[in-house]
Design an enzyme around this catalytic site. Structure first.
Site: not given
Ligand code: APR
Length: 316
Positions: A13, A81, A117, A150, A174
């Site tokens: 994000g 995961r 995403v 990729r 995917h």
């Molecule tokens: N509403 C808003 N944000 C949320 C919620 C929710 N209900 N639940 C979780 N989040 C936020 C988390 O707080 C976290 O900041 O989503 C964010 C996810 O960030 P990361 O854990 O860093 O994951 P990221 O690497 O950004 O991947 C996000 O994209 O590519 C895919 O597989 C990946 O499913 C994953 C997603």
């Protein structure tokens, strides 16, 4: 001025927000459930504006009211995961998060285009399609463009040519069953088979399928975000600039390629209305078989989704 909202201020994000800001498409809202996280990252990004020369507003928030009137909403919220967690556990948790996010999008940004995403991508895209009720043109997922990028990066490195000259295409779900199409992969219009022997192409195909996992195992914690955010921004660019780019996109299928009521990566023309057209190309029997395996894997996940909650909570 366009308004873009990014749900989830994690790695994907926040790097998406940075790329969007630097692309100067419009004002940006970054929302997360964690108090302070989106606000802090937004402040940091705003302080980079004078240096990078972007004149857009970036607001970090925990309040969905701030996404009101968004033209595009990008869903990256979810969890990755963790050890001991099955794919089904992940699916259930991320589907619940998606349901919550989509309910808020319906309320505050009912005219928006929604780009998903969060993984498992095709299943979450299907869930978002159902939970929003916005229709297939306005709800679709980013994955094939990332997988194609990729593959293209591996091909360029192996051929020893510029990445700018490589065009690659990856279809299907995917995941482990994605379908890279070397037959449609070219270097300046020349089939990649003119440059590389079959064994090398096969090795690059396998590396593409495992590309996300390769990064996860190197990082130890978290997953890829630079290339995913680049792919997201390329899709947003196609929508904002109504450029009719043909991009592999996870789309709700209604008979295309012989599949219905499932979301999967297919070439789609993207423009100001979102998915303007699904492009159907001729595939070999082997490719059709590979796509069917991919479809079955996505469908088995879709069957585990709890869509009743949608009916109870969101039917108007
Ligand atoms: N509403 C808003 N944000 C949320 C919620 C929710 N209900 N639940 C979780 N989040 C936020 C988390 O707080 C976290 O900041 O989503 C964010 C996810 O960030 P990361 O854990 O860093 O994951 P990221 O690497 O950004 O991947 C996000 O994209 O590519 C895919 O597989 C990946 O499913 C994953 C997603």
């Amino acid at each position: 001025m366009k308004k873009l909202s990014v749900i989830g201020a994690g790695n994907v994000g926040a790097s998406t927000v940075q790329r969007l800001a630097e692309s100067k498409f419009g004002d940006i809202v970054m929302l997360d459930v964690v108090p302070g996280l989106p606000q802090g990252k937004a402040l940091d990004l705003m302080q980079a504006a004078p240096l990078m020369g972007y004149d857009v507003d970036i607001k970090g928030t925990n309040d969905y009211a701030d996404i009101e009137g968004s033209d595009i909403v990008i869903i990256t919220a979810g969890i990755a995961r963790k050890p001991g967690m099955t794919r089904d556990d992940l699916l259930n948790i991320n589907a619940k998060i998606t349901r919550d996010v989509c309910g808020n999008i319906r309320q505050y940004a009912p005219k928006s285009i929604v780009l998903t995403v969060t993984n498992p991508l095709d299943i979450i895209t299907y869930a978002a399609y159902k939970y929003t009720g916005f229709g297939k043109k306005r709800v679709f997922g980013m994955s094939g463009l990332l997988d194609s990028a990729r593959f293209a990066s591996f091909v360029a490195k192996e051929v020893g040519c510029s990445v700018k000259d490589v065009d690659a295409m990856v279809l299907g779900g995917h995941g482990d069953n994605m379908v890279p199409l070397p037959q449609y992969t070219t270097v300046s219009g020349i089939p990649v088979s003119e440059f590389l022997p079959k064994e090398t192409i096969d090795r690059l195909v396998t590396r593409t399928i495992d590309a996300g996992a390769e990064i996860v195992s190197l990082l130890k914690e978290g997953s890829a975000f630079y290339a995913p955010s680049a792919a997201i921004v390329a899709m947003v660019d196609a929508i904002i600039n109504d450029s009719a780019r043909v991009i592999p996109t996870s789309v709700y299928l209604e008979g295309e390629y012989g599949f219905s009521d499932v979301c999967m990566g297919v070439p789609a023309k993207l423009g100001k209305n979102g998915v303007e057209k699904v492009i159907e190309i001729d595939l070999s029997p082997e490719q059709v078989a590979a796509l069917s395996i991919s479809e079955k894997a996505v469908r088995s996940g879709i069957e585990k989704l709890d869509l009743r909650v949608y009916e109870k909570a969101f039917v108007v």
